[in-house]
Design a protein around this motif. Sequence first.
Motif, PDB file in Angstrom:
ATOM      1  N   VAL A   1      10.185  57.142  -2.682  1.00  0.00           N
ATOM      2  CA  VAL A   1      10.159  56.029  -1.491  1.00  0.00           C
ATOM      3  C   VAL A   1      11.481  55.737  -0.855  1.00  0.00           C
ATOM      4  O   VAL A   1      12.409  55.249  -1.495  1.00  0.00           O
ATOM      5  CB  VAL A   1       9.322  54.796  -2.047  1.00  0.00           C
ATOM      6  CG1 VAL A   1       9.347  53.702  -0.930  1.00  0.00           C
ATOM      7  CG2 VAL A   1       8.191  55.180  -2.756  1.00  0.00           C
TER       8      VAL A   1
ATOM      9  N   PRO B   1      12.659  53.539   1.713  1.00  0.00           N
ATOM     10  CA  PRO B   1      12.307  52.433   2.302  1.00  0.00           C
ATOM     11  C   PRO B   1      12.863  52.042   3.670  1.00  0.00           C
ATOM     12  O   PRO B   1      11.925  51.763   4.667  1.00  0.00           O
ATOM     13  CB  PRO B   1      12.667  50.917   1.408  1.00  0.00           C
ATOM     14  CG  PRO B   1      14.009  51.474   0.980  1.00  0.00           C
ATOM     15  CD  PRO B   1      13.729  53.028   0.717  1.00  0.00           C
TER      16      PRO B   1
ATOM     17  N   VAL C   1       6.309  48.893   2.717  1.00  0.00           N
ATOM     18  CA  VAL C   1       7.232  48.301   1.535  1.00  0.00           C
ATOM     19  C   VAL C   1       7.611  46.920   1.555  1.00  0.00           C
ATOM     20  O   VAL C   1       6.890  46.196   2.473  1.00  0.00           O
ATOM     21  CB  VAL C   1       8.654  49.097   1.804  1.00  0.00           C
ATOM     22  CG1 VAL C   1       8.520  50.681   1.567  1.00  0.00           C
ATOM     23  CG2 VAL C   1       9.308  48.638   2.953  1.00  0.00           C
TER      24      VAL C   1
ATOM     25  N   TYR D   1      11.507  43.362  -2.255  1.00  0.00           N
ATOM     26  CA  TYR D   1      11.665  44.993  -2.726  1.00  0.00           C
ATOM     27  C   TYR D   1      12.551  44.907  -3.682  1.00  0.00           C
ATOM     28  O   TYR D   1      13.549  44.392  -3.809  1.00  0.00           O
ATOM     29  CB  TYR D   1      12.189  45.671  -1.289  1.00  0.00           C
ATOM     30  CG  TYR D   1      12.441  47.254  -1.758  1.00  0.00           C
ATOM     31  CD1 TYR D   1      11.352  47.940  -1.341  1.00  0.00           C
ATOM     32  CD2 TYR D   1      13.598  47.737  -2.012  1.00  0.00           C
ATOM     33  CE1 TYR D   1      11.294  49.245  -1.643  1.00  0.00           C
ATOM     34  CE2 TYR D   1      13.462  48.954  -2.138  1.00  0.00           C
ATOM     35  CZ  TYR D   1      12.431  49.831  -2.262  1.00  0.00           C
ATOM     36  OH  TYR D   1      12.422  51.357  -2.559  1.00  0.00           O
TER      37      TYR D   1
ATOM     38  N   SER E   1      14.363  48.152  -6.101  1.00  0.00           N
ATOM     39  CA  SER E   1      14.664  49.515  -6.080  1.00  0.00           C
ATOM     40  C   SER E   1      14.981  49.880  -7.610  1.00  0.00           C
ATOM     41  O   SER E   1      15.138  48.980  -8.462  1.00  0.00           O
ATOM     42  CB  SER E   1      15.921  49.851  -5.398  1.00  0.00           C
ATOM     43  OG  SER E   1      16.981  49.105  -6.014  1.00  0.00           O
TER      44      SER E   1
ATOM     45  N   ALA F   1       8.194  46.393   6.606  1.00  0.00           N
ATOM     46  CA  ALA F   1       8.395  45.576   5.117  1.00  0.00           C
ATOM     47  C   ALA F   1       7.789  44.244   5.032  1.00  0.00           C
ATOM     48  O   ALA F   1       8.346  43.234   5.632  1.00  0.00           O
ATOM     49  CB  ALA F   1       9.853  45.272   5.201  1.00  0.00           C
TER      50      ALA F   1
ATOM     51  N   ALA G   1       4.733  49.261  -2.652  1.00  0.00           N
ATOM     52  CA  ALA G   1       4.598  50.514  -1.554  1.00  0.00           C
ATOM     53  C   ALA G   1       3.106  50.622  -1.340  1.00  0.00           C
ATOM     54  O   ALA G   1       2.376  50.624  -2.221  1.00  0.00           O
ATOM     55  CB  ALA G   1       5.479  51.609  -1.988  1.00  0.00           C
TER      56      ALA G   1
ATOM     57  N   LEU H   1      12.301  54.285  -6.222  1.00  0.00           N
ATOM     58  CA  LEU H   1      12.355  53.345  -5.110  1.00  0.00           C
ATOM     59  C   LEU H   1      13.689  53.347  -4.887  1.00  0.00           C
ATOM     60  O   LEU H   1      14.704  52.363  -5.270  1.00  0.00           O
ATOM     61  CB  LEU H   1      11.621  52.513  -5.590  1.00  0.00           C
ATOM     62  CG  LEU H   1      10.369  52.146  -6.067  1.00  0.00           C
ATOM     63  CD1 LEU H   1       9.815  50.930  -6.463  1.00  0.00           C
ATOM     64  CD2 LEU H   1       9.337  52.960  -5.118  1.00  0.00           C
TER      65      LEU H   1
ATOM     66  N   LYS I   1      17.068  49.386  -0.258  1.00  0.00           N
ATOM     67  CA  LYS I   1      17.284  49.531   1.234  1.00  0.00           C
ATOM     68  C   LYS I   1      18.659  49.207   1.816  1.00  0.00           C
ATOM     69  O   LYS I   1      19.464  48.468   1.049  1.00  0.00           O
ATOM     70  CB  LYS I   1      16.640  47.792   1.533  1.00  0.00           C
ATOM     71  CG  LYS I   1      14.932  48.005   1.642  1.00  0.00           C
ATOM     72  CD  LYS I   1      14.443  46.865   2.170  1.00  0.00           C
ATOM     73  CE  LYS I   1      12.793  46.825   2.270  1.00  0.00           C
ATOM     74  NZ  LYS I   1      12.372  45.737   2.994  1.00  0.00           N
TER      75      LYS I   1
END
Length: 193
Positions: free
Chosen positions: A53, A55, A76, A82, A84, A158, A164, A186, A189
């Motif tokens: 993914v 983002p 996302v 979010y 990761s 977002a 997601a 993931l 960002k």
Amino acid sequence: MTSFSRRMFVSAGAASLLTPTGSAASQSTFPERFLPQLVNARRTDWLPGDLHVVPDDFFLYFMLKKGMAIRYGVGVGRKDLYESGVFTVARKAKWPWWRPTNAMIQREPNKYARFRNGLKGGPNNPLGARALYLYDDDGRDTYLRIHGTNAPETIGSAVSNGCARLTNKHVKDLYDRVAIGARVYLYPKLKGP
């Protein structure tokens, strides 16, 4: 199955997702760039069966052989929600049951407190038609999901609580391709909200 016939199968499967069916994903308001596409990811370190993914671009890549991938548009998590990391698909569910996390209820009680006992699966469920449950390397549920949505207009933004999301039609296709044990990446960002 030979690689040629597999390539034809994968291409035909991805192409069938592009066929107009009257779903939200095929409406003219849905950006064409977020429709599933067979692409050359040009990555030799991304292994077949893994999910990636990205983002900032709002794309999820399901990896095939020889650097090829099916690219899906996703929504996302919001900037502060979010997360990761690298995860494992430990469970899958069709029309999954959903309960907001305690953090979601605390953050937005007016929106989520009424669902503290959960919500059965179905068209009004925020997880949509399918869900992939992401676990950490210690086998713990992270409460992160790759799931469908009953709000396809959120693809390419977002807005979620960290998960997601794909359109219900696209997550059904992805669900059938992903194996339990698949690795999910993931990425952080790098851009703003």
